[in-house]
Design an enzyme around this catalytic site. Structure first.
Site, mmCIF file in Angstrom:
data_model
loop_
_atom_site.group_PDB
_atom_site.id
_atom_site.type_symbol
_atom_site.label_atom_id
_atom_site.label_comp_id
_atom_site.label_asym_id
_atom_site.label_seq_id
_atom_site.Cartn_x
_atom_site.Cartn_y
_atom_site.Cartn_z
ATOM 1 N N HIS A 99 23.090 -22.188 -29.302
ATOM 2 C CA HIS A 99 24.494 -22.200 -29.732
ATOM 3 C C HIS A 99 25.447 -22.643 -28.623
ATOM 4 O O HIS A 99 26.603 -22.969 -28.892
ATOM 5 C CB HIS A 99 24.904 -20.830 -30.300
ATOM 6 C CG HIS A 99 25.131 -19.762 -29.276
ATOM 7 N ND1 HIS A 99 24.197 -18.794 -28.981
ATOM 8 C CD2 HIS A 99 26.191 -19.491 -28.476
ATOM 9 C CE1 HIS A 99 24.670 -17.977 -28.070
ATOM 10 N NE2 HIS A 99 25.886 -18.384 -27.737
ATOM 11 N N ASP A 129 17.403 -19.414 -31.114
ATOM 12 C CA ASP A 129 18.611 -19.632 -30.298
ATOM 13 C C ASP A 129 18.262 -19.999 -28.854
ATOM 14 O O ASP A 129 18.914 -19.548 -27.918
ATOM 15 C CB ASP A 129 19.523 -18.400 -30.324
ATOM 16 C CG ASP A 129 20.977 -18.775 -30.019
ATOM 17 O OD1 ASP A 129 21.251 -19.974 -29.799
ATOM 18 O OD2 ASP A 129 21.823 -17.865 -29.966
ATOM 19 N N SER A 206 26.390 -16.393 -22.420
ATOM 20 C CA SER A 206 25.302 -16.861 -23.275
ATOM 21 C C SER A 206 24.453 -17.905 -22.561
ATOM 22 O O SER A 206 24.977 -18.881 -22.015
ATOM 23 C CB SER A 206 25.871 -17.477 -24.557
ATOM 24 O OG SER A 206 26.422 -16.501 -25.386
#
Length: 325
Positions: A99, A129, A206
């Site tokens: 993402h 992911d 992230s």
């Protein structure tokens, strides 16, 4: 007697001071060792703003001329920030979250020593992911990979990433592992087996590193749970275990995509009602509710209503566990 007590007290204080110093040094050494292997990732995407009147049914009526609402489409560049970890310094491979770089037109990587590189996408896997990007540069530092299968709840961990912006890049935080094997955090359709921890991670973290106190990469920070009103850390963070992330990364590097096994079944968790009706001792395992025709499951003789409790040497806790295995 009083002199002996003073000696014991002095020894205890010295011992505790030594332990405290060694404990502090462990965090310092991991930070020094691992920071150069963590990168900041800036993704550029072009966003097109469509004419809201163009496709609306109301304005398709013959009453309106065809060019009545012909406004030009506008576009603008959207920038997002994430983190990544260098896993192969020779080839410049960086592991991050899917993402972070999804649908990016341009990706820039900023190293710990402030050098900047343009990166290309090697492959991405939204279902886990995980993504791999590549930069071409010398004097890169790679991280050492740990073994996420041996993690223990209560174990100290360190997170490194770029929360909220480049001005806070390479922020180091610490915490403990709160739980392992967390599933259904983001989607029931994803392959989730998250490490839950309480080290402070926020938007921008992230794709960043989750490390043990020996400086080994044990996870890729991916998500946080909040109260629904805030995007900031609330002490509940999730990381993809490095064993899972590394397997996906290898597939992406070698094939550009991830190859997964297929049973050909529909599965579900065992409920309290099922446990009672089927007279089961517990709710562990995964119930087969449907078999696809000509599937490996059908050819192997599996039937509707079968409960899978073990695959090779791995016991199955629930449906997500079976899907991951």
């Amino acid at each position: 007697m009083l002199r002996i007590n003073k000696i014991v007290l002095l020894f205890t204080i010295t011992f505790l001071f030594t332990i405290s110093k060694d404990f502090t040094n462990a965090f310092i050494e991991v930070s020094k060792k691992s920071n150069p292997a963590v990168v900041s990732i800036i993704s550029h995407k072009e966003v097109v703003v469509n004419n809201p009147f163009k496709s609306h049914p109301f304005f398709q009526d013959d009453f309106f001329p065809k060019d009545f609402f012909q406004f030009p489409e506008e576009s603008y560049k959207s920038n997002s920030l994430g983190s990544g970890v260098i896993i192969d310094s020779k080839n410049g491979y960086i592991i991050t979250n899917s993402h972070v770089i999804n649908k990016s037109d341009e990706i820039k990587v900023v190293l710990y020593d402030k050098r900047e590189f343009e990166a290309k996408i090697i492959g991405e896997d939204p279902l886990s992911d995980i993504a791999v990007i590549q930069i071409l540069g010398d004097k890169l530092t790679e991280v050492e990979l740990g073994d996420s299968n041996n993690l223990q709840v209560g174990q100290w961990i360190i997170a490194i990433g770029s929360p909220f912006g480049l001005h806070l890049n390479h922020t180091v935080t610490a915490g403990i592992i709160s739980a392992v094997g967390r599933t259904d955090v983001m989607s029931k359709m994803n392959y989730e087996n998250f490490i839950q921890h309480d080290a402070a991670i926020n938007p921008g973290n992230s794709g960043g590193a989750l490390l043990d106190l020996e400086g080994n990469l044990i996870g890729i920070n991916t998500a946080i749970a909040t109260d629904g009103y805030s995007r900031a850390n609330a002490g509940v963070g999730f990381a993809v275990p490095i064993n899972q992330a590394n397997k996906v990364a290898k597939d992406l590097i070698e094939n550009g995509t991830v190859k997964r096994g297929w049973l050909g079944v529909t599965i579900q968790d065992i409920t309290d009602e099922m446990k009672t009706v089927l007279d089961l001792k517990n709710k562990k395992g995964s119930l087969i509710s449907d078999i696809f025709k000509n599937s490996p499951a059908e050819k192997a003789g599996l039937k509707d209503g079968d409960i899978i409790i073990k695959v090779n040497d791995d016991f199955i806790q629930n449906s997500s566990d079976l899907r991951n295995i």
